[in-house]
Write a protein that holds these residues in place. Structure first.
Motif, PDB file in Angstrom:
ATOM      1  N   THR A 184     -39.473  37.123 -70.184  1.00 32.98           N
ATOM      2  CA  THR A 184     -38.330  36.685 -69.393  1.00 32.98           C
ATOM      3  C   THR A 184     -38.022  35.212 -69.610  1.00 32.98           C
ATOM      4  N   HIS A 185     -39.072  34.416 -69.796  1.00 30.53           N
ATOM      5  CA  HIS A 185     -38.913  32.978 -70.018  1.00 30.53           C
ATOM      6  C   HIS A 185     -39.664  32.597 -71.295  1.00 30.53           C
ATOM      7  N   PRO A 186     -39.090  32.910 -72.466  1.00 32.28           N
ATOM      8  CA  PRO A 186     -39.767  32.617 -73.730  1.00 32.28           C
ATOM      9  C   PRO A 186     -39.776  31.125 -74.040  1.00 32.28           C
ATOM     10  N   ALA A 187     -40.670  30.734 -74.937  1.00 30.71           N
ATOM     11  CA  ALA A 187     -40.700  29.339 -75.394  1.00 30.71           C
ATOM     12  C   ALA A 187     -39.375  29.009 -76.082  1.00 30.71           C
ATOM     13  N   PRO A 188     -38.833  27.824 -75.840  1.00 30.96           N
ATOM     14  CA  PRO A 188     -37.565  27.453 -76.489  1.00 30.96           C
ATOM     15  C   PRO A 188     -37.676  27.521 -78.010  1.00 30.96           C
ATOM     16  N   LEU A 189     -36.723  28.169 -78.652  1.00 33.54           N
ATOM     17  CA  LEU A 189     -36.610  28.188 -80.111  1.00 33.54           C
ATOM     18  C   LEU A 189     -35.304  27.484 -80.441  1.00 33.54           C
ATOM     19  N   MET A 190     -35.416  26.262 -80.912  1.00 34.02           N
ATOM     20  CA  MET A 190     -34.202  25.465 -81.053  1.00 34.02           C
ATOM     21  C   MET A 190     -34.461  24.270 -81.963  1.00 34.02           C
ATOM     22  N   LEU A 226     -35.383  20.364 -71.578  1.00 31.77           N
ATOM     23  CA  LEU A 226     -35.477  20.459 -73.037  1.00 31.77           C
ATOM     24  C   LEU A 226     -34.613  21.600 -73.564  1.00 31.77           C
ATOM     25  N   ALA A 227     -34.711  22.774 -72.932  1.00 29.29           N
ATOM     26  CA  ALA A 227     -33.936  23.931 -73.369  1.00 29.29           C
ATOM     27  C   ALA A 227     -32.437  23.678 -73.252  1.00 29.29           C
ATOM     28  N   ALA A 228     -32.044  22.910 -72.218  1.00 28.51           N
ATOM     29  CA  ALA A 228     -30.626  22.614 -72.018  1.00 28.51           C
ATOM     30  C   ALA A 228     -30.113  21.541 -72.976  1.00 28.51           C
ATOM     31  N   THR A 229     -31.041  20.768 -73.545  1.00 28.13           N
ATOM     32  CA  THR A 229     -30.665  19.636 -74.393  1.00 28.13           C
ATOM     33  C   THR A 229     -30.543  20.018 -75.863  1.00 28.13           C
ATOM     34  N   GLY A 230     -31.425  20.900 -76.337  1.00 29.79           N
ATOM     35  CA  GLY A 230     -31.460  21.244 -77.751  1.00 29.79           C
ATOM     36  C   GLY A 230     -30.402  22.251 -78.154  1.00 29.79           C
ATOM     37  N   ASN A 231     -30.308  22.475 -79.456  1.00 30.72           N
ATOM     38  CA  ASN A 231     -29.378  23.453 -80.015  1.00 30.72           C
ATOM     39  C   ASN A 231     -30.153  24.730 -80.340  1.00 30.72           C
ATOM     40  N   SER A 232     -29.830  25.818 -79.656  1.00 27.33           N
ATOM     41  CA  SER A 232     -30.552  27.071 -79.893  1.00 27.33           C
ATOM     42  C   SER A 232     -30.260  27.599 -81.286  1.00 27.33           C
ATOM     43  N   GLN A 233     -31.221  28.327 -81.854  1.00 29.12           N
ATOM     44  CA  GLN A 233     -31.084  28.868 -83.210  1.00 29.12           C
ATOM     45  C   GLN A 233     -30.397  30.231 -83.117  1.00 29.12           C
ATOM     46  N   ASP A 234     -29.074  30.229 -83.165  1.00 24.20           N
ATOM     47  CA  ASP A 234     -28.310  31.456 -82.969  1.00 24.20           C
ATOM     48  C   ASP A 234     -27.991  32.190 -84.273  1.00 24.20           C
ATOM     49  N   ASP A 235     -28.012  31.472 -85.387  1.00 27.00           N
ATOM     50  CA  ASP A 235     -27.682  32.080 -86.674  1.00 27.00           C
ATOM     51  C   ASP A 235     -28.865  32.921 -87.149  1.00 27.00           C
ATOM     52  N   ARG A 236     -28.808  34.237 -86.902  1.00 27.79           N
ATOM     53  CA  ARG A 236     -29.948  35.109 -87.198  1.00 27.79           C
ATOM     54  C   ARG A 236     -30.277  35.152 -88.689  1.00 27.79           C
TER      55      ARG A 236
END
Length: 331
Positions: free
Chosen positions: A115-121, A169-179
């Motif tokens: 439910t709350h995974p480590a940020p991947l970004m 941190l999660a709100a600040t970074g850019n998530s890795q959306d490009d699969r």
């Protein structure tokens, strides 16, 4: 050298428990955590060979500057800069100025769940005086957590600050959306991890890049380019660092001649070992052996066996972090 976090002493509260185990013949680090599920430490670092671990990590540069290789790129991070490292992502760093120091925050994998995974970004703030408001909020969260640790306040408040930091941190970074891009990166990371482990296991052979590429089932040029891009070092540089790492362990035994150590570690002659030590350790093997003996007598073996120096986690670190904020933000 050993990967950087082997120098870690967990927080200011207890400096007795080792926090990292290095798997022999591997670039993988198994990092241990106590009940706090957090490791925070400061150190002066010369360089850190490519490695990875399952714990996500936030690095804050306290002084000097570092060349940091992470993912598919190399960046220069100056004092006040911050950088996030994803779980199991290969990274390495090298100081580019004297007395370069950093603060590292490692988060235990069991802080996270489905439910709350480590940020991947991707997140990097390379120069503190060019920060966005989000970067400044992240820095305030870091300071609040470090203050709490240094001043040994309630552990219930501490876990709240940990999750607050992760949320910021999660709100600040850019998530890795490009699969598709993420898949390519994972494939490249696995290739380099294979190469690192192969080198660690065969460092004493007459090892060539062609041999590793053939065993990995890729072309010479593809492996060479990918290894350099992700590790930050070319094949020969990394192989030399691993051989030095092994030589350091053997140099502890004063009964083994240095010439024998050079051959055991894969160098063709002792002059190659001396040259490599001068380049990566800033001393000769003989001087290193003498330093080790001195360190044993002063109970400081760890500092000599690595290229990092542990720093006390105290008010001075807090003041350094606060110094990167404007007066109104620091108040």
């Amino acid at each position: 050298m050993f990967p950087f976090s082997v120098t870690q002493q967990p927080r200011v509260i207890s400096q007795q428990q080792a926090a990292t185990t290095i798997h022999e013949g591997s670039g993988y680090e198994l990092i241990s955590f106590d009940a706090e599920k957090l490791n925070v430490f400061a150190a002066e670092v010369y360089y850190c060979e490519p490695h990875w671990h399952s714990a996500p990590e936030l690095i804050c540069i306290l002084s000097g500057e570092f060349s940091v290789t992470l993912g598919h790129s190399t960046s220069v991070v100056v004092e006040g800069g911050m950088l996030y490292i994803n779980p199991d992502e290969i990274h390495s760093l090298e100081a580019r100025a004297p007395n370069s120091q950093l603060l590292t925050i490692q988060f235990a994998p069991n802080l996270f769940d489905e439910t709350h995974p480590a940020p991947l970004m991707e997140y990097a703030s390379l120069i503190h005086h060019q920060e966005r408001d989000a970067d400044k909020q992240l820095r305030k969260s870091v300071i609040a957590l470090v203050e709490h640790l240094v001043r040994s306040q309630s552990s219930f408040d501490r876990i709240s600050l940990v999750y607050q930091l992760l949320g910021t941190l999660a709100a600040t970074g850019n998530s890795q959306d490009d699969r598709q891009q993420v898949t390519i990166r994972k494939k490249d990371q696995q290739l380099v991890k294979y190469g690192i482990e192969f080198i660690n296991q065969h460092f004493d052979d007459e090892l060539t890049l062609t041999t590793i590429a053939d065993n990995a089932g890729v072309s010479y040029h593809h492996f060479s380019r990918t290894f350099k891009k992700i590790s930050g070092y070319n094949f020969k540089e990394y192989l030399t660092m691993i051989r030095i790492n092994k030589a350091k362990r053997l140099l502890k035994d004063t009964h083994i001649p240095i010439t024998d150590i050079s051959y055991t570690c894969g160098f063709s002659c002792h002059k190659q070992l001396i040259f490599a030590f001068n380049k990566y350790c800033r001393m000769t093997p003989t001087a290193f052996r003498k330093s080790y003996i001195t360190a044993i007598n002063s109970a400081d073996e760890l500092q000599v066996m690595t290229d990092s120096r542990f720093l006390p986690l105290g008010e001075e670190v807090i003041e350094r972090l606060r110094g990167f904020m404007s007066p109104c933000q620091a108040g």
